[in-house]
Design a protein around this motif. Sequence first.
Motif, short mmCIF file in Angstrom:
data_model
loop_
_atom_site.label_atom_id
_atom_site.label_comp_id
_atom_site.label_asym_id
_atom_site.label_seq_id
_atom_site.Cartn_x
_atom_site.Cartn_y
_atom_site.Cartn_z
N LEU A 4 -26.61 -30.75 -2.83
CA LEU A 4 -27.53 -29.87 -2.12
C LEU A 4 -27.39 -28.46 -2.71
O LEU A 4 -26.31 -27.89 -2.71
CB LEU A 4 -27.22 -29.84 -0.63
CG LEU A 4 -28.05 -28.85 0.22
CD1 LEU A 4 -29.53 -29.22 0.20
CD2 LEU A 4 -27.52 -28.80 1.65
N VAL A 5 -28.50 -27.92 -3.21
CA VAL A 5 -28.52 -26.56 -3.77
C VAL A 5 -29.32 -25.67 -2.84
O VAL A 5 -30.50 -25.91 -2.58
CB VAL A 5 -29.15 -26.56 -5.18
CG1 VAL A 5 -29.21 -25.13 -5.73
CG2 VAL A 5 -28.38 -27.46 -6.13
N HIS A 6 -28.67 -24.64 -2.32
CA HIS A 6 -29.36 -23.69 -1.46
C HIS A 6 -30.12 -22.67 -2.30
O HIS A 6 -29.70 -22.31 -3.39
CB HIS A 6 -28.37 -22.99 -0.53
CG HIS A 6 -27.82 -23.88 0.53
ND1 HIS A 6 -28.41 -24.01 1.77
CD2 HIS A 6 -26.73 -24.70 0.54
CE1 HIS A 6 -27.71 -24.86 2.50
NE2 HIS A 6 -26.69 -25.30 1.78
N ALA A 7 -31.25 -22.19 -1.76
CA ALA A 7 -32.11 -21.24 -2.49
C ALA A 7 -32.41 -21.76 -3.88
O ALA A 7 -32.23 -21.08 -4.89
CB ALA A 7 -31.45 -19.86 -2.55
N ALA A 8 -32.88 -23.01 -3.94
CA ALA A 8 -33.06 -23.69 -5.23
C ALA A 8 -34.17 -23.08 -6.06
O ALA A 8 -34.27 -23.38 -7.25
CB ALA A 8 -33.36 -25.17 -4.98
N ILE A 18 -31.04 -32.13 -4.11
CA ILE A 18 -31.92 -31.66 -3.04
C ILE A 18 -31.82 -30.14 -3.02
O ILE A 18 -30.72 -29.59 -3.13
CB ILE A 18 -31.49 -32.24 -1.68
CG1 ILE A 18 -31.52 -33.77 -1.72
CG2 ILE A 18 -32.38 -31.72 -0.56
CD1 ILE A 18 -30.88 -34.43 -0.51
N GLY A 19 -32.95 -29.45 -2.90
CA GLY A 19 -32.92 -28.00 -2.91
C GLY A 19 -33.63 -27.40 -1.72
O GLY A 19 -34.74 -27.82 -1.37
N THR A 20 -33.00 -26.43 -1.07
CA THR A 20 -33.66 -25.72 0.03
C THR A 20 -34.62 -24.70 -0.55
O THR A 20 -34.34 -24.04 -1.55
CB THR A 20 -32.65 -25.02 0.95
OG1 THR A 20 -32.01 -23.95 0.23
CG2 THR A 20 -31.61 -25.99 1.47
N ALA A 21 -35.78 -24.57 0.09
CA ALA A 21 -36.80 -23.65 -0.40
C ALA A 21 -37.89 -23.50 0.65
O ALA A 21 -37.94 -24.26 1.63
CB ALA A 21 -37.41 -24.17 -1.70
N GLY A 55 -25.60 -38.80 3.53
CA GLY A 55 -24.85 -37.55 3.46
C GLY A 55 -24.90 -36.87 2.10
O GLY A 55 -25.48 -37.39 1.14
N ILE A 56 -24.27 -35.70 2.04
CA ILE A 56 -24.23 -34.86 0.84
C ILE A 56 -22.82 -34.91 0.25
O ILE A 56 -21.83 -34.78 0.95
CB ILE A 56 -24.59 -33.40 1.19
CG1 ILE A 56 -25.99 -33.34 1.82
CG2 ILE A 56 -24.50 -32.52 -0.03
CD1 ILE A 56 -27.10 -33.80 0.91
N ASP A 57 -22.75 -35.11 -1.06
CA ASP A 57 -21.44 -35.15 -1.73
C ASP A 57 -20.95 -33.78 -2.14
O ASP A 57 -19.74 -33.55 -2.23
CB ASP A 57 -21.53 -36.05 -2.97
CG ASP A 57 -21.87 -37.49 -2.61
OD1 ASP A 57 -21.12 -38.08 -1.82
OD2 ASP A 57 -22.90 -38.00 -3.11
N ALA A 58 -21.85 -32.87 -2.45
CA ALA A 58 -21.46 -31.51 -2.86
C ALA A 58 -22.56 -30.55 -2.45
O ALA A 58 -23.74 -30.89 -2.43
CB ALA A 58 -21.23 -31.44 -4.36
N GLU A 59 -22.17 -29.33 -2.12
CA GLU A 59 -23.12 -28.32 -1.64
C GLU A 59 -22.89 -27.03 -2.41
O GLU A 59 -21.76 -26.53 -2.49
CB GLU A 59 -22.92 -28.10 -0.14
CG GLU A 59 -23.95 -27.20 0.51
CD GLU A 59 -23.82 -27.20 2.02
OE1 GLU A 59 -24.62 -26.51 2.68
OE2 GLU A 59 -22.94 -27.91 2.55
#
Length: 335
Positions: A146-150, A170-173, A206-210
């Motif tokens: 999961l990448v924030h502010a992708a 997966i990216g938040t945007a 679930g997410i493996d890395a954030e």
Amino acid sequence: MWHSVQFSRYGGPEVLDMVEMTAPVPGSGEVVVEVMAAGLNPGESSIREGHVDKEWPARFPAGQGSDFAGFIARIGAGVTGWKTSDAVLGHTVRGAQANFVTVPAGNVIVKPERLAWEIAGSLYVAAATAWQAVQGANPGPGRTVLVHAAHGGVGVIAGQLAKRRGSRVIGTASLDSFDYLRQIGVIPVEYGPGFEERLRRIAPEGIDAELNRLGDNVLMNVDSTDTTVLQKIAGLVADRQIVIPVAAIYEFARVRDAYRELEAGHAHGKIVLCMMPVRYAHQKVHGIDLRASEATKDAPNRPPVPPNHEALPPVIGHRHRHPVASPAADRSHAE
């Protein structure tokens, strides 16, 4: 007349001034670079506003900017492997936003010919930050990241690096960035109320890395570069294996306006200063105001916005002969 961006007190973009600069002279082991383009980074605003003054206080008058690309104008004693007029990109500490910058020779690398000036001049901080974040996350096949502010300058590189390692990303945007993220292979998810439920639907296991809080303050306060990482990222971008969007391009004198847009927090991609903007006779889009396009993106009757590449490049890759350069003398150091 040559200028550098400086500020003599903490504050917003209004404290930035264009200050006349004298012809720089490199010391031993240094090169002087005539800057063609210089990128903006959010950490620079934090430093200028005094938010990190306990860790990295400014010494007034302070310079501004970290990333740059340009041509070598002079070469100091003991420097080998470079000659005047070589096209380079690199990194410095609080001084990239100037017509000329003096840096250790190890702080620059050759600019790939296919790499646009705007991207080359805004690459180091975002690229190195993204590289470090992805290395720490250790993405790979079968993992979900999961990448924030992708859609941001760092996030867009981190997402693509994680994809290249085989991970599902997966990216938040915001909604208006979804199409772009899908084009680079990132699954978009809207942040805000209901985010956790939306994320569970996309990644029920679930997410493996954030990757979150992808800050760049540390990198901008270290007078060195990991040229290996910079060369790798520059090569990937030049070969179009990684795409970096340019949100806005400003003439050098409009540095205050450039930072106002950066600090508004809505830019989708890098914001860049260009020291020598030009228009091309057959350029499809003439004088496009990317700042106005960004500001009206949600207006119902806004005119269509052409892709960024149609408005590029606003700088031309030829160095003027300035009195600061002494090619014959400088070449003797490089041989």
